[in-house]
Design a protein around this motif. Structure first.
Motif, short mmCIF file in Angstrom:
data_model
loop_
_atom_site.label_atom_id
_atom_site.label_comp_id
_atom_site.label_asym_id
_atom_site.label_seq_id
_atom_site.Cartn_x
_atom_site.Cartn_y
_atom_site.Cartn_z
N ALA A 199 0.80 -1.21 0.00
CA ALA A 199 0.00 0.00 0.00
C ALA A 199 0.84 1.27 0.00
CB ALA A 199 -0.94 0.01 1.22
N VAL A 200 2.11 1.18 0.37
CA VAL A 200 2.96 2.38 0.42
C VAL A 200 4.03 2.37 -0.66
CG1 VAL A 200 2.59 2.65 2.89
CG2 VAL A 200 4.53 1.32 2.10
N TRP A 233 4.85 5.78 6.91
CA TRP A 233 3.86 4.89 6.32
C TRP A 233 2.49 5.19 6.89
CZ3 TRP A 233 6.03 -0.80 5.93
CH2 TRP A 233 7.18 -0.78 5.13
N LYS A 234 1.47 5.05 6.06
CA LYS A 234 0.09 5.21 6.51
C LYS A 234 -0.83 4.50 5.54
CE LYS A 234 -0.09 9.77 4.29
NZ LYS A 234 -0.38 11.20 4.47
N LEU A 235 -1.94 3.98 6.07
CA LEU A 235 -2.93 3.28 5.26
C LEU A 235 -4.01 4.27 4.85
CD1 LEU A 235 -3.43 -0.17 7.02
CD2 LEU A 235 -2.26 0.30 4.87
N GLU A 236 -3.93 4.73 3.65
CA GLU A 236 -4.94 5.65 3.11
C GLU A 236 -5.18 5.31 1.66
OE1 GLU A 236 -3.86 9.68 3.65
OE2 GLU A 236 -4.08 9.66 5.83
N GLY A 237 -6.41 5.46 1.24
CA GLY A 237 -6.75 5.23 -0.16
C GLY A 237 -6.77 3.77 -0.56
N LEU A 238 -7.14 2.87 0.35
CA LEU A 238 -7.20 1.46 -0.01
C LEU A 238 -8.45 1.17 -0.82
CD1 LEU A 238 -6.09 -0.30 3.30
CD2 LEU A 238 -4.69 0.49 1.40
#
Length: 348
Positions: free
Chosen positions: A39-40, A202-207
């Motif tokens: 994801a990154v 790192w960050k979980l965005e836009g999955l």
């Protein structure tokens, strides 16, 4: 105290409100890395070579963990079928329940981590909150559309490299970005364990919906199934042990099998990648009173009750298959207590 200080304290106490949110962190390990790293990844910042290699490495590490766990559990199943119960007297019943219970407690921690992964995938923010854009995101490919192409608006950090914004320090290539990340992570570890979300790379965005479904089917649900299977097979193997010394040794062996994924993660993941995953920005979930009450009930009562019942069920099932008419009773526990009292009297 001065009146101004009293006024300031009163204003702080009046303005303060209890937090109504909870942070769900990405679990550290192979499973968290398999979710976060794709994801990154950024093709423009990390480069095509690192982009492809890291995708293959993350998937390969996940498959290797599944293969090793499956191999161990297949061998446990064969040994359980071959060995059977060697002692149906029930003298070791207290020790059996103790060892099986502690092993089920260890496996309950893994089961909870599986539920945390599923909750994380459900609560991770979409690319946008509007229904029109969300429908467009759900039609995306396996990876998030934000990171799949070599876009011009590359983020500040990829999976391996970081973007150098200060041109005066000399150079802006990927090597300098990697050196800057190493220095930044080392300084952050020296300051303590406090997590500053503004410095999280790192960050979980836009999955996308496709990526969430992919992670659920390949990471969340398989891990949950493996944990439940190992909890049963390992418990039966402990019960079928013939002596008390072997029972303690086999209990430690089952814990070792449960921690194989952590061993692979620590051995084949760099310090920089582990630091990036550990300092990753958590996903925030709103917590009302109903959710707080449900969380309190599940963790304080439901999980302990399920663990105790699972230990009793495994012992009853393992002994019932080879010892007809067996039932858990208080007789062995009374004998063990009397033996303990006699030993204490000898000492005194």
């Amino acid at each position: 105290l001065k009146p101004s200080c009293l006024k300031q304290r009163r204003s702080i106490s009046v303005d303060w409100t209890p937090p109504r949110e909870m942070d769900i962190s990405v679990p550290t390990g192979i499973y968290g890395m398999a979710i976060a790293e794709p994801a990154v990844l950024d093709r423009k910042l990390d480069g095509n070579f690192i982009y492809c290699v890291e995708l293959v490495r993350a998937l390969g590490m996940l498959c290797l963990s599944y293969i090793v766990s499956g191999l161990f559990m297949h061998q446990l199943w064969e040994m359980n079928e071959r060995n059977g119960m060697s002692n149906c007297s029930g003298k070791l019943l207290p020790l059996e329940l103790g060892c099986v219970f502690l092993f089920e407690v260890r496996m309950m921690a893994d089961v909870r981590k599986s539920f945390s992964i599923l909750t994380l995938l459900w609560a991770a923010p979409d690319a946008a909150r509007t229904p029109e854009v969300r429908m467009e995101v759900c039609k995306g490919t396996l990876l998030p559309m934000k990171y799949r192409p070599a876009a011009g608006d590359s983020p500040k950090a990829g999976a391996v490299m970081v973007r150098e914004e200060n041109k005066e320090v000399g150079g802006s290539g990927r090597l300098e970005g990697l050196v800057a990340r190493l220095t930044r992570m080392r300084r952050g570890s020296d300051r303590g364990s406090f997590r500053d979300d503004s410095r999280s790379l790192w960050k979980l965005e836009g999955l996308s919906c496709t990526y969430r479904l992919w992670c659920t089917l390949t990471i969340g649900l398989p891990k949950l199934a493996l944990d439940v299977a190992l909890a049963y097979l390992g418990g039966v193997y402990i019960v079928q042990t013939g002596s008390d010394e072997e029972m303690l040794t086999n209990s430690l062996a089952m814990v070792f099998i449960a921690e194989t994924d952590e061993l692979l993660y620590m051995a084949f993941t760099s310090d920089v990648m582990r630091q990036s995953l550990e300092t990753m920005r958590a996903v925030t979930v709103e917590m009302g009173n109903k959710k707080r009450l449900a969380t309190w009930f599940i963790n304080s009562f439901l999980y302990p009750l399920v663990t105790v019942l699972a230990a009793l069920a495994v012992v009853q099932q393992a002994r019932g298959m080879h010892c007809p008419g067996f039932a858990i009773s208080l007789g062995p526990f009374v004998d063990t207590a009397q033996s303990l009292v006699r030993e204490i009297r000898k000492i005194w």
